[in-house]
Design a protein around this motif. Structure first.
Motif: not given
Length: 268
Positions: A93, A96-97
């Protein structure tokens, strides 16, 4: 004299400014152990950067790494071994950012785990400059929950990164800045510190807080020095750490300050 548990930080404490353990320090620690006391490394370093020092000192007992998140014995099974993990889904997560959060580099580590999101430039020494295909952070390579994430963040996006972690994972993760010019932070399980490891060691040995001597120099040593019956800050330590310590070494880490303190304390 009662049996003592001597907890030693590495960088800036046991190690000199060349990140080496001097022969005098090795000799002194062994003399202390010969008197019947125990010496344990309690460090922020990952296992891969502790093993050589552990062997050089000649230890055979448990050590605490990742600032308290991992406790194990490199040479034997230990019935008090533990680790606090980060769910691997969190790693993906965050990655992904990466662009919006200013994440340039990320190392993903565990007891025998070391992956990174990309190869680093030479000037940032902690991160690898060359990665084999199996050393990149991918779903195929990351098959276990890591213990620690180390990230280099663009300074202009640091506040955005901190807000994202606090808002999404504030109940399970804590952020610890390294300090220095490279804008590096660590992510680990919340409310875990060097004190965590010291409590486990104290229970394992049956040695009370009063008989623990802890040495450190940096902010990550604060909980350990406060917990120990005798918390000793290095002469070269952070002012805040020296202010809260019970005592301060007369000499710094480049002058065998730890060894000289122990010589005087144990009259060896």
């Amino acid at each position: 004299m009662d049996k003592k548990l001597i907890a030693i930080d590495l960088d800036g404490t046991t190690l000199n400014n060349n990140s080496e353990v001097s022969q005098k320090t090795v000799n002194t620690l062994n003399k202390v152990m010969d008197l019947g006391h125990v010496v344990n490394i309690v460090t922020g370093r990952p296992p891969r950067l502790v093993t050589d020092i552990y062997n050089e000192i000649g230890l055979d007992n448990p050590l605490i790494s990742f600032n308290g998140s991992l406790g194990y014995n490199p040479l034997a099974k230990w019935n008090h071994a533990y680790e606090y993990n980060i769910e691997k889904d969190v790693v993906f997560d965050i990655l992904n950012h990466a662009d919006e959060l200013g994440i340039n580099l990320m190392a993903v580590e565990g007891k025998q785990l070391f992956l990174a999101n990309r190869e680093a430039d030479d000037e940032i020494g902690f991160f690898p400059t060359h990665l084999a295909p199996e050393e990149f952070v991918t779903e195929e390579n990351l098959t276990e929950d890591p213990v620690c994430l180390t990230l280099q963040i663009s300074p202009d996006k640091m506040s955005k990164f901190v807000d994202y972690i606090d808002n999404n994972y504030g109940d399970t993760l804590q952020i610890s800045p390294w300090g220095g010019p490279d804008s590096i932070v660590e992510l680990a399980a919340k409310d875990i510190s060097k004190k965590t490891g010291l409590e486990v060691l104290s229970d394992y040995y049956g040695i009370s807080q009063d008989n623990i001597i802890a040495f450190g120099d940096e902010f990550n040593d604060e909980t350990m020095l406060k917990y120990a019956g005798l918390g000793v800050a290095m002469k070269n330590g952070q002012p805040k750490i020296k202010a809260l310590a019970d005592d301060i070494t007369e000499y710094d880490n480049d002058q065998n300050g730890l060894a000289r303190y122990l010589e005087k304390y144990f009259e060896i």
